[in-house]
Design a protein around this motif. Structure first.
Motif, PDB file in Angstrom:
ATOM      1  N   THR A  18       3.861   8.307   9.278  1.00 58.64           N
ATOM      2  CA  THR A  18       2.784   8.584   8.319  1.00 58.64           C
ATOM      3  C   THR A  18       3.314   8.597   6.895  1.00 58.64           C
ATOM      4  O   THR A  18       2.649   8.130   5.968  1.00 58.64           O
ATOM      5  CB  THR A  18       2.116   9.939   8.668  1.00 58.64           C
ATOM      6  N   LEU A  22       2.044   6.292   3.892  1.00 62.77           N
ATOM      7  CA  LEU A  22       1.657   6.824   2.574  1.00 62.77           C
ATOM      8  C   LEU A  22       2.411   6.095   1.470  1.00 62.77           C
ATOM      9  O   LEU A  22       1.855   5.772   0.422  1.00 62.77           O
ATOM     10  CB  LEU A  22       1.962   8.329   2.514  1.00 62.77           C
ATOM     11  N   PHE A  30       4.636  13.866  -0.598  1.00 64.17           N
ATOM     12  CA  PHE A  30       3.447  14.489  -0.017  1.00 64.17           C
ATOM     13  C   PHE A  30       3.739  15.957   0.272  1.00 64.17           C
ATOM     14  O   PHE A  30       4.894  16.343   0.454  1.00 64.17           O
ATOM     15  CB  PHE A  30       3.055  13.765   1.282  1.00 64.17           C
ATOM     16  N   GLU A  38      -3.357  13.512   7.131  1.00 66.25           N
ATOM     17  CA  GLU A  38      -3.076  12.106   7.465  1.00 66.25           C
ATOM     18  C   GLU A  38      -2.770  11.969   8.958  1.00 66.25           C
ATOM     19  O   GLU A  38      -3.196  11.011   9.597  1.00 66.25           O
ATOM     20  CB  GLU A  38      -1.881  11.601   6.639  1.00 66.25           C
TER      21      GLU A  38
END
Lengths: 118, 257
Positions: A18, A22, A30, A38
């Protein structure tokens, strides 16, 4: 059950994948809530990953060198009137781990049929 | 943090966030300051984002509940030795008390214990052997802590030496005691001596928790001293009194209707 050294459990692999997704969308760093959202969207789950499970996994990934983390500049949350975020980013080793895991799970190429020549 | 909206569902979500905050404070309480503060700040940030995003209260509570095991195991990994011992003793004491209560209220009658030629005598023998081991070890420690015997012997070393044997004795005594109880659970439950014995056992357990968790934290200050602090002496005298009472009550059970 002890895990094999260097191997990732599904949640850790999902976090790394993930994080890569991103990054492809231009999000280099993040925070915990963002990755939880997500992960939920990617797996079509009903619930976000539990606090304890998520932050424990992120801590392990950082210990393994697959993620780095840094607290954001205190001025930013002060201006935005919100708590300070801890921002994570995937490392080169993290990217390699995802690539290795993808290779391991990919179906092996079919062997060419043996042809008798006699 | 005024950006979080204020509406009835949001108030419920804020209540759930308070639960999450409280739980985070609990399981991080015994951790080194840097780890503790980092985890609390990280959860705080996550909660703020959740509220700002309109997360319902059930989602916040579910995230707390589903992560409890991970929170506890993570916390135990990073606790220092004395805090881990405190947590283990506290959880263990609570667990034993709850299990004992459940057992006493739900235990069925055992036909094997009533009809078998050997089951009851074997359980009685094991109960006595377990008690001799358990109370014998406890007695050594209590005599040292009261200052009546073993003066100058390091209390911490003694606790470490007798600890495992005390535990073995306790397990044998409890398991055999449970078997004996099932031979006639209805009569035992209403026997005043048995009730007194159980109450004294619970008090002895709480006293042991107090000694090992609260008083033993400063064991270095009086480890080899002949005169131990008054609170430690009081706990040791109370322990002696309780264990003797338990022994006497155990013997008197069969003489009291």
């Amino acid at each position: 059950m002890r895990r094999k050294a260097g191997s990732l459990v599904p949640l850790e692999l999902a976090i790394c994948s993930t994080a890569l997704a991103l990054r492809e969308r231009g999000v280099e760093q993040f925070h915990g809530y963002l990755i939880a959202k997500e992960l939920k969207d990617a797996s079509d789950a009903k619930l976000l990953t539990a606090y304890g499970t998520l932050y424990r996994a992120l801590g392990r990934l950082e210990q393994m060198g697959l993620m780095t983390s840094a607290w954001e500049d205190p001025q930013i949350p002060a201006d935005a009137n919100r708590p300070r975020r801890r921002l994570y980013a995937i490392t080169q080793d993290g990217q390699t781990a995802v690539a290795n895991a993808a290779r391991e799970t990919a179906p092996a190429p079919l062997a060419a049929p043996r042809v008798r020549t006699t | 943090m005024s950006a979080v909206p204020n509406c009835p569902p949001c108030r419920r979500a804020k209540g759930a966030a308070s639960v999450a905050r409280w739980w985070t404070r609990v399981y991080t309480a015994g951790l080194p300051a840097d780890l503790r503060d980092a985890r609390r700040a990280e959860v705080e940030s996550d909660l703020w984002e959740s509220l700002a995003d309109g997360a319902p209260s059930r989602q916040i509570l579910a995230r707390v509940a589903l992560g409890l095991a991970d929170d506890l195991t993570w916390s135990l990994t990073f606790m220092d030795h004395s805090t881990r011992a405190t947590a283990t003793w506290s959880i263990g004491t609570l667990f034993v008390l709850v299990l004992s209560w459940l057992w006493l209220s739900l235990a069925p009658e055992s036909l094997t214990m009533r009809e078998s030629m050997w089951a009851f005598p074997a359980a009685v023998t094991l109960h006595l052997v377990g008690m001799v081991l358990f109370i014998g070890m406890r007695l050594v420690l209590d005599l040292r802590l009261t200052g009546l015997a073993f003066e100058g012997m390091p209390a911490s070393a003694l606790m470490k030496r007798v600890g495992p044997w005390t535990l073995v004795g306790a397990i044998v005594t409890v398991v055999s005691g449970m078997a004996l109880y099932t031979a006639d659970s209805a009569r035992m439950a209403s026997n005043p001596m048995f009730q007194f014995k159980v109450a004294a056992l619970a008090a002895a357990l709480v006293n042991a928790w107090f000694l090992h968790v609260v008083l033993a934290r400063r064991v270095r200050d009086w480890d080899t001293a002949t005169e131990v602090p008054t609170t430690v002496q009081a706990s040791a005298y109370l322990s002696l009194a309780l264990w003797v009472s338990i022994l006497v009550a155990g013997r008197l059970i069969e003489f009291v209707a």
